[in-house]
Design an enzyme around this catalytic site. Structure first.
Site, PDB file in Angstrom:
ATOM      1  N   ARG A  57      44.781  35.892  26.565  1.00 51.97           N
ATOM      2  CA  ARG A  57      44.712  37.156  27.307  1.00 51.97           C
ATOM      3  C   ARG A  57      43.247  37.551  27.478  1.00 51.97           C
ATOM      4  NH1 ARG A  57      45.020  41.249  24.379  1.00 51.97           N
ATOM      5  NH2 ARG A  57      46.930  40.685  23.285  1.00 51.97           N
ATOM      6  N   TYR A 109      45.816  50.739  52.221  1.00 55.06           N
ATOM      7  CA  TYR A 109      46.989  49.900  51.935  1.00 55.06           C
ATOM      8  C   TYR A 109      48.090  50.736  51.244  1.00 55.06           C
ATOM      9  CZ  TYR A 109      49.802  46.274  49.704  1.00 55.06           C
ATOM     10  OH  TYR A 109      50.847  45.502  49.278  1.00 55.06           O
ATOM     11  N   ASP A 181      37.768  47.576  49.169  1.00 60.95           N
ATOM     12  CA  ASP A 181      38.828  46.569  49.191  1.00 60.95           C
ATOM     13  C   ASP A 181      38.509  45.624  50.358  1.00 60.95           C
ATOM     14  OD1 ASP A 181      41.163  45.110  49.679  1.00 60.95           O
ATOM     15  OD2 ASP A 181      42.486  46.745  49.070  1.00 60.95           O
ATOM     16  N   LYS A 206      46.159  37.119  49.653  1.00 62.34           N
ATOM     17  CA  LYS A 206      45.969  36.990  51.089  1.00 62.34           C
ATOM     18  C   LYS A 206      44.970  35.855  51.372  1.00 62.34           C
ATOM     19  CE  LYS A 206      48.561  40.586  50.538  1.00 62.34           C
ATOM     20  NZ  LYS A 206      48.051  41.951  50.503  1.00 62.34           N
TER      21      LYS A 206
HETATM   22  C1  LIG Z   1      48.220  43.124  49.617  1.00 67.70           C
HETATM   23  C2  LIG Z   1      47.100  44.102  49.507  1.00 67.70           C
HETATM   24  C3  LIG Z   1      46.841  44.769  48.293  1.00 67.70           C
HETATM   25  C4  LIG Z   1      47.719  44.623  47.066  1.00 67.70           C
HETATM   26  O1  LIG Z   1      47.626  43.369  46.519  1.00 67.70           O
HETATM   27  P1  LIG Z   1      48.824  42.625  45.719  1.00 67.70           P
HETATM   28  O2  LIG Z   1      48.237  41.299  45.438  1.00 67.70           O
HETATM   29  O3  LIG Z   1      50.000  42.594  46.653  1.00 67.70           O
HETATM   30  O4  LIG Z   1      49.099  43.439  44.499  1.00 67.70           O
HETATM   31  C5  LIG Z   1      45.746  45.617  48.251  1.00 67.70           C
HETATM   32  N1  LIG Z   1      44.967  45.815  49.338  1.00 67.70           N
HETATM   33  C6  LIG Z   1      45.217  45.220  50.512  1.00 67.70           C
HETATM   34  C7  LIG Z   1      44.316  45.486  51.668  1.00 67.70           C
HETATM   35  C8  LIG Z   1      46.277  44.340  50.642  1.00 67.70           C
HETATM   36  O5  LIG Z   1      46.524  43.767  51.824  1.00 67.70           O
END
Ligand SMILES: *Cc1c(COP(=O)(O)O)cnc(C)c1O
Length: 391
Positions: A57, A109, A181, A206
């Site tokens: 961890r 998001y 982000d 993504k």
């Molecule tokens: C998908 C996404 C998230 C969240 O991420 P997860 O891996 O699904 O927890 C946060 N910000 C953006 C812009 C996203 O597209």
């Protein structure tokens, strides 16, 4: 072979770093790929004496390699990996305490909005959501207890581009930590830390992993104090990724530069096709001259990515019919994979937003979002052509 260590790695270009940073051949066997260290614990020579790892961890060599690679790609001192994008967000929020205030851009998001509004608000944090394209409004929204500024650019699904440099400069003046982000642009097309952000985060689910087979998140920073604080929460809260997922994301990263170029090339072709089609009302892609933030996008990004949004001529019935007719595009949530995806924000990703709010910001029934994959553009266009014919 000369090892690419943290001292000399940053002299290399992006592609070289994606393939080599943090990933020297394994010293015991010479394995060229970083092994999946599928272990929960590490042997100690004598009590408290270990080889840098004690319990997985806290740390795992596969994760270390992956974190070092992303740190290098973001031009950061360090990175910390988590089991999802939202677990990353959660760890950052743990640096705050009850009574603190967070400033956030308004079309963030959906899951980020949910963790802010439904999880942390009841623990005593306060949030203000506002349009970050109005800098005066941003400046005026800071309070004495504001501790964090959170933004996402380009936004989802309307692909509004926000000025990272101008906004993080205000935060710095107010001594407030800023987070960008960077999921939509990936480390390849946008460098938030060099534009003034304190922390950059990704849902690696993504583009960073890029193959739609892992859920994960990561943050990178050059602020050692913040890094130590969040590293403490990474270990104390424990939402760490398993070694297999770290390995898969690292494998994905090796082609990030190639994939992003192809995503963008296809996005341009699809966007131009849609712009010239009689059944399309409007196309939103930051790379198009017609995009209201095109100049800013050119300035702050080194590319425009693979996400396109567009309005069909028609209403819910026509949009639904169109989405049922596509075959090469997969109707699904998520984005950033090698395969092209298509989505309907009103009924899918943004269904939980009240109708009035949706209408006000432009998330209408006829809005469609595309994540352009890396297939052959002519096949993507042929699929869209036949589906549009049927409405
Ligand atoms: C998908 C996404 C998230 C969240 O991420 P997860 O891996 O699904 O927890 C946060 N910000 C953006 C812009 C996203 O597209």
């Amino acid at each position: 072979m000369k090892k690419m260590d943290s001292e000399n790695v940053n002299q290399f270009g992006f592609g070289t770093r994606a393939i080599h940073a943090g990933q020297a051949p394994e010293p015991v066997t010479g394995a060229v790929m970083v092994p999946i260290f599928q272990t929960s614990t590490f042997a100690q020579e004598s009590p408290g004496k270990n080889k840098g790892y004690e319990y997985a961890r806290t740390g795992n060599p596969t994760r270390t390699a992956y974190q070092d690679c992303v740190a290098s790609l973001e031009g950061a001192k360090s990175a910390l990996a988590f089991s999802s994008g939202l677990a990353t967000t959660d760890a950052i929020l743990h640096t705050l305490k009850s009574g603190d205030h967070v400033l956030c851009c308004d079309d963030v998001y959906g899951g980020t909005f949910r963790i802010f509004d439904k999880v942390y608000r009841k623990l005593g944090l306060d949030f203000t959501f506002l349009d970050f394209s109005d800098l005066k409004q941003v400046e005026a929204a800071f309070r004495p207890n504001t501790r964090l500024l959170w933004m996402e650019t380009p936004t989802n699904p309307l692909l509004k581009v926000l000025d990272i440099e101008a906004i993080t400069a205000i935060a710095r003046r107010k001594k407030v930590v800023s987070v960008v982000d960077n999921t939509f642009m990936s480390s390849y097309f946008q460098k938030p830390l060099s534009l003034g952000a304190d922390l950059v985060i990704h849902s690696v689910t993504k583009y960073m992993n890029g193959h739609s087979d892992v859920v994960g998140g990561i943050l990178a920073t050059s602020n050692s104090e913040l890094y130590e604080q969040i590293k403490f929460f990474q270990n104390a809260v424990g939402a760490v990724p398993g070694p297999m997922d770290c390995f898969l994301v690292m494998r994905g990263l090796k082609t990030l530069h190639l994939r992003m170029e192809q995503h963008q090339k296809n996005a341009f072709e699809v966007a131009h096709f849609l712009e010239g089609h009689s059944k399309i009302e409007k196309v939103i892609y930051p790379g198009l001259e017609s995009h209201p933030d095109h100049a800013l996008a050119r300035r702050q990004m080194s590319g425009f990515g693979g996400m396109i949004s567009f309005y069909l001529k028609g209403g819910l019935a026509e949009t639904r019919r169109f989405l049922e007719q596509v075959s090469l595009f997969t109707l699904a949530e998520s984005l950033g994979g090698v395969e092209s995806l298509i989505g309907h924000p009103v009924t899918m990703t943004h269904a939980s937003i009240p109708v009035e709010t949706r209408e006000k910001i432009g998330i209408r029934d006829n809005l469609v979002r595309i994540s352009t994959g890396v297939e052959d553009a002519q096949d993507l266009i042929a699929d869209l052509t036949q589906a549009l014919k049927k409405i």
